[in-house]
Design a protein around this motif. Structure first.
Motif, mmCIF file in Angstrom:
data_model
loop_
_atom_site.group_PDB
_atom_site.id
_atom_site.type_symbol
_atom_site.label_atom_id
_atom_site.label_comp_id
_atom_site.label_asym_id
_atom_site.label_seq_id
_atom_site.Cartn_x
_atom_site.Cartn_y
_atom_site.Cartn_z
ATOM 1 N N VAL A 75 -8.058 2.670 -4.331
ATOM 2 C CA VAL A 75 -7.683 3.710 -3.386
ATOM 3 C C VAL A 75 -8.643 3.627 -2.204
ATOM 4 O O VAL A 75 -9.837 3.391 -2.373
ATOM 5 C CB VAL A 75 -7.679 5.116 -4.046
ATOM 6 C CG1 VAL A 75 -9.063 5.501 -4.536
ATOM 7 C CG2 VAL A 75 -7.128 6.154 -3.105
ATOM 8 N N ASP B 241 -4.302 10.125 4.754
ATOM 9 C CA ASP B 241 -5.425 9.204 4.956
ATOM 10 C C ASP B 241 -5.737 8.364 3.725
ATOM 11 O O ASP B 241 -6.551 7.447 3.802
ATOM 12 C CB ASP B 241 -6.685 9.981 5.360
ATOM 13 C CG ASP B 241 -6.545 10.578 6.755
ATOM 14 O OD1 ASP B 241 -5.834 9.975 7.579
ATOM 15 O OD2 ASP B 241 -7.142 11.639 6.994
ATOM 16 N N VAL C 181 -6.076 -2.383 4.948
ATOM 17 C CA VAL C 181 -5.230 -1.333 4.375
ATOM 18 C C VAL C 181 -5.070 -0.176 5.351
ATOM 19 O O VAL C 181 -3.995 0.420 5.437
ATOM 20 C CB VAL C 181 -5.809 -0.850 3.026
ATOM 21 C CG1 VAL C 181 -5.058 0.351 2.502
ATOM 22 C CG2 VAL C 181 -5.761 -1.969 2.012
ATOM 23 N N CYS C 182 -6.091 0.126 6.109
ATOM 24 C CA CYS C 182 -6.072 1.284 7.002
ATOM 25 C C CYS C 182 -5.755 0.936 8.447
ATOM 26 O O CYS C 182 -5.945 1.756 9.323
ATOM 27 C CB CYS C 182 -7.433 1.997 6.949
ATOM 28 S SG CYS C 182 -7.843 2.661 5.327
ATOM 29 N N THR D 135 -3.360 0.767 -3.452
ATOM 30 C CA THR D 135 -2.820 -0.598 -3.471
ATOM 31 C C THR D 135 -3.492 -1.394 -4.579
ATOM 32 O O THR D 135 -4.366 -0.884 -5.278
ATOM 33 C CB THR D 135 -3.004 -1.283 -2.097
ATOM 34 O OG1 THR D 135 -2.260 -2.496 -2.088
ATOM 35 C CG2 THR D 135 -4.447 -1.546 -1.791
ATOM 36 N N ARG E 256 -4.749 5.625 0.803
ATOM 37 C CA ARG E 256 -3.848 4.508 0.522
ATOM 38 C C ARG E 256 -4.162 3.992 -0.886
ATOM 39 O O ARG E 256 -5.319 3.811 -1.241
ATOM 40 C CB ARG E 256 -4.039 3.355 1.496
ATOM 41 C CG ARG E 256 -3.978 3.706 2.959
ATOM 42 C CD ARG E 256 -2.537 3.840 3.430
ATOM 43 N NE ARG E 256 -2.428 3.853 4.865
ATOM 44 C CZ ARG E 256 -2.625 4.916 5.630
ATOM 45 N NH1 ARG E 256 -2.999 6.040 5.092
ATOM 46 N NH2 ARG E 256 -2.465 4.853 6.928
ATOM 47 N N THR F 134 -10.814 -2.442 3.656
ATOM 48 C CA THR F 134 -10.528 -1.132 4.237
ATOM 49 C C THR F 134 -9.832 -1.289 5.579
ATOM 50 O O THR F 134 -8.870 -0.573 5.887
ATOM 51 C CB THR F 134 -11.826 -0.312 4.395
ATOM 52 O OG1 THR F 134 -12.503 -0.267 3.147
ATOM 53 C CG2 THR F 134 -11.532 1.104 4.843
ATOM 54 N N SER G 264 -13.838 3.488 -0.398
ATOM 55 C CA SER G 264 -12.842 2.963 -1.322
ATOM 56 C C SER G 264 -13.366 3.094 -2.745
ATOM 57 O O SER G 264 -14.562 3.290 -2.968
ATOM 58 C CB SER G 264 -12.532 1.503 -1.012
ATOM 59 O OG SER G 264 -13.685 0.708 -1.212
ATOM 60 N N CYS H 109 -9.023 6.305 4.432
ATOM 61 C CA CYS H 109 -9.104 5.782 5.799
ATOM 62 C C CYS H 109 -9.835 6.727 6.749
ATOM 63 O O CYS H 109 -10.313 6.290 7.789
ATOM 64 C CB CYS H 109 -7.698 5.496 6.319
ATOM 65 S SG CYS H 109 -6.832 4.245 5.347
ATOM 66 N N ALA I 126 0.849 -1.200 0.000
ATOM 67 C CA ALA I 126 0.000 0.000 0.000
ATOM 68 C C ALA I 126 0.880 1.244 0.000
ATOM 69 O O ALA I 126 1.807 1.369 0.794
ATOM 70 C CB ALA I 126 -0.917 -0.004 1.212
ATOM 71 N N GLN I 127 0.573 2.166 -0.903
ATOM 72 C CA GLN I 127 1.350 3.392 -1.041
ATOM 73 C C GLN I 127 0.598 4.558 -0.424
ATOM 74 O O GLN I 127 -0.632 4.601 -0.451
ATOM 75 C CB GLN I 127 1.623 3.675 -2.517
ATOM 76 C CG GLN I 127 2.397 2.586 -3.193
ATOM 77 C CD GLN I 127 2.487 2.817 -4.682
ATOM 78 O OE1 GLN I 127 1.887 3.731 -5.238
ATOM 79 N NE2 GLN I 127 3.249 1.970 -5.356
ATOM 80 N N ARG I 128 1.377 5.504 0.113
ATOM 81 C CA ARG I 128 0.796 6.682 0.744
ATOM 82 C C ARG I 128 1.408 7.929 0.134
ATOM 83 O O ARG I 128 2.514 7.908 -0.370
ATOM 84 C CB ARG I 128 1.076 6.679 2.234
ATOM 85 C CG ARG I 128 0.511 5.491 2.921
ATOM 86 C CD ARG I 128 0.859 5.488 4.381
ATOM 87 N NE ARG I 128 0.521 4.167 4.892
ATOM 88 C CZ ARG I 128 1.186 3.537 5.802
ATOM 89 N NH1 ARG I 128 2.233 4.086 6.358
ATOM 90 N NH2 ARG I 128 0.813 2.340 6.195
#
Length: 174
Positions: free
Chosen positions: A128, A107, A169-170, A111, A109, A166, A136, A131, A99-101
């Motif tokens: 995307v 908030d 990932v969050c 992936t 992400r 969610t 999403s 969070c 997961a990229q930020r």
């Protein structure tokens, strides 16, 4: 698919061989139909084994960092035993480790979600996750970033923070 066909045919020959050996050991007292019937039963059993073992085998091949977020059980009228013991013929996995930020939008992400379906090629889609708001969106191949670091999406799905994807990932943002 070809491997499944080869294993099914090999199982038929192996079962027929066992029946031939049993027939010889009993002094050829078994009926003549026992060899093809045993071959057919072996092929059916191998086919069922392949169907029921596809999900655990495929899920075991996922690289580290991928988590399974959903599965779909399969039942059909022409396979009545699947109503008693259904098998998984579709599932989705998400790349949690990848997961990229964006520093400007902590908030969000980005992936990959991978969709697996029996007898179909796997499909990878970018997703995307917001969070902060628990939503999403699947992203098209032409990913567009706005000036503020947000991602332009056509439609957000209000999944909530309790959605498995969610939540995975969050998990650091919650």
């Amino acid at each position: 698919m070809y491997v499944d066909i080869i294993t099914i045919i090999a199982a038929g020959f192996a079962a027929a061989g066992v029946a031939l050996i049993l027939n010889r050991l009993t002094g050829r007292r078994l009926p003549r139909w026992i060899v093809p019937a045993t071959a057919g039963a072996g092929m059916i059993l191998m086919s069922l084994t392949n169907e029921y073992r596809w999900y655990p085998r495929t899920a075991g091949l996922l690289p580290e960092g991928y988590e399974i977020i959903s599965t779909v059980d399969y039942s059909a009228p022409f396979s009545p035993w699947t109503y008693v013991v259904p098998y998984v013929n579709r599932f989705a996995a998400i790349d949690v480790a990848g997961a990229q930020r964006n520093a400007n939008q902590p908030d969000l992400r980005l992936t990959n979600v991978v969709f697996f379906t029996r007898w179909q090629p796997m499909q990878t889609r970018s997703a995307v996750f917001d969070c902060a708001q628990g939503r999403s969106a699947l992203v098209d191949s032409d990913l567009v970033f706005n000036d503020d670091g947000t991602i332009a999406v056509s439609r957000w799905d209000q999944t909530g923070l309790d959605d498995p994807a969610t939540a995975l990932v969050c998990q650091e943002a919650i």
